[in-house]
Design a protein around this motif. Structure first.
Motif, PDB file in Angstrom:
ATOM      1  N   GLY A 168       3.235  17.689 -22.006  1.00  0.00           N
ATOM      2  CA  GLY A 168       2.496  16.767 -21.499  1.00  0.00           C
ATOM      3  C   GLY A 168       2.675  16.404 -20.035  1.00  0.00           C
ATOM      4  O   GLY A 168       1.813  15.739 -19.376  1.00  0.00           O
ATOM      5  N   PHE A 225       0.318  17.621 -17.420  1.00  0.00           N
ATOM      6  CA  PHE A 225      -0.915  16.736 -17.394  1.00  0.00           C
ATOM      7  C   PHE A 225      -0.704  15.369 -16.994  1.00  0.00           C
ATOM      8  O   PHE A 225      -1.620  14.922 -16.263  1.00  0.00           O
ATOM      9  CB  PHE A 225      -1.698  16.935 -18.554  1.00  0.00           C
ATOM     10  CG  PHE A 225      -1.852  18.455 -19.067  1.00  0.00           C
ATOM     11  CD1 PHE A 225      -2.676  19.192 -18.536  1.00  0.00           C
ATOM     12  CD2 PHE A 225      -1.131  18.787 -20.092  1.00  0.00           C
ATOM     13  CE1 PHE A 225      -2.977  20.276 -18.947  1.00  0.00           C
ATOM     14  CE2 PHE A 225      -1.157  20.255 -20.731  1.00  0.00           C
ATOM     15  CZ  PHE A 225      -2.217  21.031 -20.053  1.00  0.00           C
ATOM     16  N   SER A 250       1.992  15.116 -13.164  1.00  0.00           N
ATOM     17  CA  SER A 250       1.511  15.781 -12.029  1.00  0.00           C
ATOM     18  C   SER A 250       0.994  14.665 -10.975  1.00  0.00           C
ATOM     19  O   SER A 250       0.979  14.913  -9.737  1.00  0.00           O
ATOM     20  CB  SER A 250       0.578  16.688 -12.090  1.00  0.00           C
ATOM     21  OG  SER A 250      -0.480  16.359 -12.828  1.00  0.00           O
ATOM     22  N   LYS A 281      -3.262  26.055 -25.254  1.00  0.00           N
ATOM     23  CA  LYS A 281      -2.775  25.549 -24.183  1.00  0.00           C
ATOM     24  C   LYS A 281      -3.340  26.505 -23.019  1.00  0.00           C
ATOM     25  O   LYS A 281      -3.602  26.210 -21.984  1.00  0.00           O
ATOM     26  CB  LYS A 281      -1.456  25.082 -24.048  1.00  0.00           C
ATOM     27  CG  LYS A 281      -0.988  23.608 -24.529  1.00  0.00           C
ATOM     28  CD  LYS A 281       0.388  23.527 -24.421  1.00  0.00           C
ATOM     29  CE  LYS A 281       1.150  24.284 -25.198  1.00  0.00           C
ATOM     30  NZ  LYS A 281       2.723  23.903 -25.254  1.00  0.00           N
ATOM     31  N   ILE A 298      -5.711  25.657 -19.810  1.00  0.00           N
ATOM     32  CA  ILE A 298      -5.153  25.902 -18.335  1.00  0.00           C
ATOM     33  C   ILE A 298      -6.150  26.871 -17.489  1.00  0.00           C
ATOM     34  O   ILE A 298      -6.383  26.703 -16.273  1.00  0.00           O
ATOM     35  CB  ILE A 298      -3.831  26.220 -18.341  1.00  0.00           C
ATOM     36  CG1 ILE A 298      -2.972  24.765 -18.931  1.00  0.00           C
ATOM     37  CG2 ILE A 298      -3.240  26.331 -16.928  1.00  0.00           C
ATOM     38  CD1 ILE A 298      -1.497  24.826 -19.105  1.00  0.00           C
ATOM     39  N   PHE A 334      -9.490  25.544 -16.796  1.00  0.00           N
ATOM     40  CA  PHE A 334      -9.310  24.798 -15.540  1.00  0.00           C
ATOM     41  C   PHE A 334      -9.248  25.462 -14.329  1.00  0.00           C
ATOM     42  O   PHE A 334      -9.726  24.977 -13.328  1.00  0.00           O
ATOM     43  CB  PHE A 334      -8.387  23.863 -15.993  1.00  0.00           C
ATOM     44  CG  PHE A 334      -7.877  22.814 -14.844  1.00  0.00           C
ATOM     45  CD1 PHE A 334      -8.762  21.700 -14.726  1.00  0.00           C
ATOM     46  CD2 PHE A 334      -7.057  23.014 -13.933  1.00  0.00           C
ATOM     47  CE1 PHE A 334      -8.351  20.819 -13.654  1.00  0.00           C
ATOM     48  CE2 PHE A 334      -6.922  22.153 -12.855  1.00  0.00           C
ATOM     49  CZ  PHE A 334      -7.437  21.064 -12.563  1.00  0.00           C
ATOM     50  N   TYR A 375       1.666  26.282 -13.325  1.00  0.00           N
ATOM     51  CA  TYR A 375       2.120  25.132 -12.426  1.00  0.00           C
ATOM     52  C   TYR A 375       1.649  25.066 -11.196  1.00  0.00           C
ATOM     53  O   TYR A 375       0.853  24.115 -10.830  1.00  0.00           O
ATOM     54  CB  TYR A 375       3.651  25.050 -12.586  1.00  0.00           C
ATOM     55  CG  TYR A 375       4.258  24.658 -13.965  1.00  0.00           C
ATOM     56  CD1 TYR A 375       4.450  23.260 -14.306  1.00  0.00           C
ATOM     57  CD2 TYR A 375       4.706  25.541 -14.789  1.00  0.00           C
ATOM     58  CE1 TYR A 375       4.943  22.984 -15.373  1.00  0.00           C
ATOM     59  CE2 TYR A 375       5.242  25.179 -16.099  1.00  0.00           C
ATOM     60  CZ  TYR A 375       5.142  24.008 -16.439  1.00  0.00           C
ATOM     61  OH  TYR A 375       5.801  23.538 -17.523  1.00  0.00           O
ATOM     62  N   SER A 393      -2.611  25.171 -10.937  1.00  0.00           N
ATOM     63  CA  SER A 393      -2.854  23.755 -11.250  1.00  0.00           C
ATOM     64  C   SER A 393      -2.707  22.866 -10.288  1.00  0.00           C
ATOM     65  O   SER A 393      -3.662  22.215  -9.697  1.00  0.00           O
ATOM     66  CB  SER A 393      -2.249  23.362 -12.579  1.00  0.00           C
ATOM     67  OG  SER A 393      -2.583  24.111 -13.793  1.00  0.00           O
ATOM     68  N   SER A 399      -5.149   9.998 -13.473  1.00  0.00           N
ATOM     69  CA  SER A 399      -5.245  11.280 -14.408  1.00  0.00           C
ATOM     70  C   SER A 399      -5.976  12.359 -13.558  1.00  0.00           C
ATOM     71  O   SER A 399      -7.210  12.287 -13.661  1.00  0.00           O
ATOM     72  CB  SER A 399      -6.124  10.751 -15.690  1.00  0.00           C
ATOM     73  OG  SER A 399      -6.000  11.845 -16.504  1.00  0.00           O
ATOM     74  N   PHE A 422      -6.309  15.551 -13.688  1.00  0.00           N
ATOM     75  CA  PHE A 422      -7.025  16.572 -14.461  1.00  0.00           C
ATOM     76  C   PHE A 422      -8.546  16.024 -14.918  1.00  0.00           C
ATOM     77  O   PHE A 422      -9.422  16.642 -14.897  1.00  0.00           O
ATOM     78  CB  PHE A 422      -6.200  17.088 -15.629  1.00  0.00           C
ATOM     79  CG  PHE A 422      -5.168  18.172 -15.286  1.00  0.00           C
ATOM     80  CD1 PHE A 422      -5.561  19.425 -15.442  1.00  0.00           C
ATOM     81  CD2 PHE A 422      -3.995  17.648 -14.733  1.00  0.00           C
ATOM     82  CE1 PHE A 422      -4.528  20.424 -15.055  1.00  0.00           C
ATOM     83  CE2 PHE A 422      -2.861  18.515 -14.581  1.00  0.00           C
ATOM     84  CZ  PHE A 422      -3.443  19.869 -14.525  1.00  0.00           C
ATOM     85  N   MET A 466      -9.539  16.212 -22.382  1.00  0.00           N
ATOM     86  CA  MET A 466      -8.195  15.998 -21.886  1.00  0.00           C
ATOM     87  C   MET A 466      -7.314  15.522 -22.911  1.00  0.00           C
ATOM     88  O   MET A 466      -6.033  15.702 -22.778  1.00  0.00           O
ATOM     89  CB  MET A 466      -8.261  15.289 -20.524  1.00  0.00           C
ATOM     90  CG  MET A 466      -7.091  15.780 -19.634  1.00  0.00           C
ATOM     91  SD  MET A 466      -7.487  17.445 -19.156  1.00  0.00           S
ATOM     92  CE  MET A 466      -5.956  18.277 -19.216  1.00  0.00           C
ATOM     93  N   ILE A 515      -3.866  17.205 -24.271  1.00  0.00           N
ATOM     94  CA  ILE A 515      -2.710  16.534 -24.026  1.00  0.00           C
ATOM     95  C   ILE A 515      -1.793  16.658 -25.443  1.00  0.00           C
ATOM     96  O   ILE A 515      -0.575  16.738 -25.511  1.00  0.00           O
ATOM     97  CB  ILE A 515      -2.706  15.163 -23.324  1.00  0.00           C
ATOM     98  CG1 ILE A 515      -3.085  15.404 -21.870  1.00  0.00           C
ATOM     99  CG2 ILE A 515      -1.619  14.572 -23.402  1.00  0.00           C
ATOM    100  CD1 ILE A 515      -3.509  14.071 -21.106  1.00  0.00           C
TER     101      ILE A 515
END
Length: 448
Positions: A10, A13, A16, A139, A143, A146, A229, A232, A250, A252, A268, A272
């Motif tokens: 987590g 997400f 970051s 996941k 990702i 996204f 990483y 994103s 947040s 994302f 989301m 998570i």
């Protein structure tokens, strides 16, 4: 799959936003520098793991290359780190589930999450792997989706959205709006956002082909860091103003909301939840294997060596689960004192682990180049210069953290914990010596 997505927790997400708010667009450099550092660490571990695959991984290597005290210390510190992490991840999962099922308290949900995933680890490593495989698949797909959506938004391929271009990167104070010092502060946070990148080398010990498994994990690290990483974070800082409140809370969800995607927050939160349950599942696996390895070296009670018919170290799994429950209980009875102390005490352990990895690697490499050069299947690049550079960089970061107000308490708490472990090693070593002398004397009496 553990190497590809199993350790994306987590933190990517949820953490970051803090890094972006602190370093601005420079967050990209923070993730890139730490990612490169992790690639070097993984290469060192890979070199050692292909020579000696072991469930104890770096603890075993430290034991043989530095000394028994090093294997004992780093093994127990790493065990403590993941026990606290398991508790944190269970509480993160519980907070999400509590929104959907408010009749259950966060403490009970946390307990149930740990108990459920403990069962997957008890039955067999295969069942654990099955759960982790599907967690990782979800996941990775999320990702990558996204990244595709974010890229199309940047290039203005959505008719109702105007592309921000590079305005969020350059027009709000530049790449480092808060100055160079913010980059160092962000690095001290980001280095703990790559949780468990070393875990595949621990799991390799139970693989049918350890060398092949380790090679696959090493090769995946580079593109995993680049895509998951850095990719994103690059999309986030390009699409969102770094100093906006939405970027901090947040990021994302904010990006998905820009597209008017229905139930963006729900999507989301589900992602998570999968991420933290995956990290929780991996944490239980990792702690049990480290405890098993410590028992193998005589640094933990021998009862933790008992395994089921399917090869699962049942007492090691249960032992780690009990420790996690105790930590979870501390969050209920003393959340602002005892539990906070445990979190701070475990905060910098990963950095110490990586330092021991690098030192063990240098010593093993020098020894093998003399004794058995053919055993070196995977080799660290530019040895020994790059290895020494990594060691110097870690020591420099530890020193820098001592002078930063936001990290000083965590560093001191971790060092105090390390001192306690070292003292316990001296005590256990004395008890072992005393026990051995007693056995020798008993043997002499029987002979007489």
């Amino acid at each position: 799959m553990m190497a590809i997505g199993g350790v994306v927790g987590g933190g990517l997400f949820l953490g970051s936003g803090e890094v972006i708010h602190s370093a601005g667009p420079g967050a990209i450099f923070s993730y890139a520098l730490v990612g490169l550092f992790m690639v070097f660490i993984m290469r060192m571990l890979g070199e050692m793991a292909t020579v000696h695959p072991s469930s104890g991984s770096f603890s075993t290597y430290s034991h043989h290359e530095i000394g028994p005290w090093a294997g004992y210390t780093i093994g127990w510190l790493y065990l403590f780190y993941w026990i606290v992490t398991v508790t944190i991840e269970s509480m993160m999962a519980a907070i999400i589930i509590h929104v959907w099922i408010p009749s259950l308290s966060i403490g009970i949900i946390s307990f149930l999450c740990i108990a459920l995933l403990t069962l997957t680890n008890i039955f067999s490593a295969k069942l654990f792997g099955e759960f982790e495989y599907w967690f990782s698949i979800i996941k990775v797909v999320a990702i990558v989706s996204f990244l595709i959506i974010g890229t199309t938004m940047i290039f203005g391929l959505f008719p109702h959205l105007e592309s921000p271009g590079v305005s969020n990167l350059l027009d709000r104070g530049g790449l480092l709006p808060n100055g160079p010092n913010s980059l160092l502060l962000a690095i001290s946070v980001v280095i703990f956002a790559y949780p468990g990148i070393e875990i595949p080398t621990i799991a390799a010990g139970e693989s049918p082909n350890p060398q092949k498994a380790v090679m696959g994990a090493i090769n995946s690290v580079i593109w995993r860091v680049l895509v998951f990483y850095i990719g994103s974070i690059t999309i986030l800082v390009t699409l969102l103003p770094w100093n906006s409140s939405s970027a901090l809370e947040s990021p994302f969800v904010t990006v998905l909301d820009m597209l008017n995607i229905p139930a963006a927050s729900l999507i989301m939160n589900i992602l998570i939840l999968v991420a933290v349950l995956s990290c929780l599942n991996t944490g239980i696996y990792t702690t049990s294997r480290m405890l098993y390895s410590l028992a193998e070296k005589g640094d933990a009670p021998k009862i933790f060596l008992r395994v089921t018919k399917k090869g699962s170290p049942i007492w090691a799994v249960l032992g780690c689960t009990v420790f996690s429950f105790i930590t979870l209980f501390s969050s209920t009875i003393s959340p602002d004192k005892l539990y906070l102390l445990l979190i701070n005490a475990s905060a910098c352990i990963a950095l110490l682990v990586y330092l021991f990895v690098a030192v063990s690697h240098v010593r093993m490499r020098k020894r093998l180049e003399i004794e058995d050069p053919k055993a070196l299947i995977v080799k660290m690049w530019l040895f020994p210069y790059l290895s020494y550079f990594v060691i110097a960089a870690m020591i420099s970061l530890i020193v820098a953290m001592a002078f930063m107000e936001t990290t000083r308490v965590q560093l001191l708490a971790t060092l105090a914990t390390t001192l306690i472990v070292l003292v316990s090693y001296s005590f256990t070593k004395f008890k072992k010596k005393e026990s051995n002398q007693t056995e020798v004397e008993d043997g002499r009496r029987k002979t007489i």
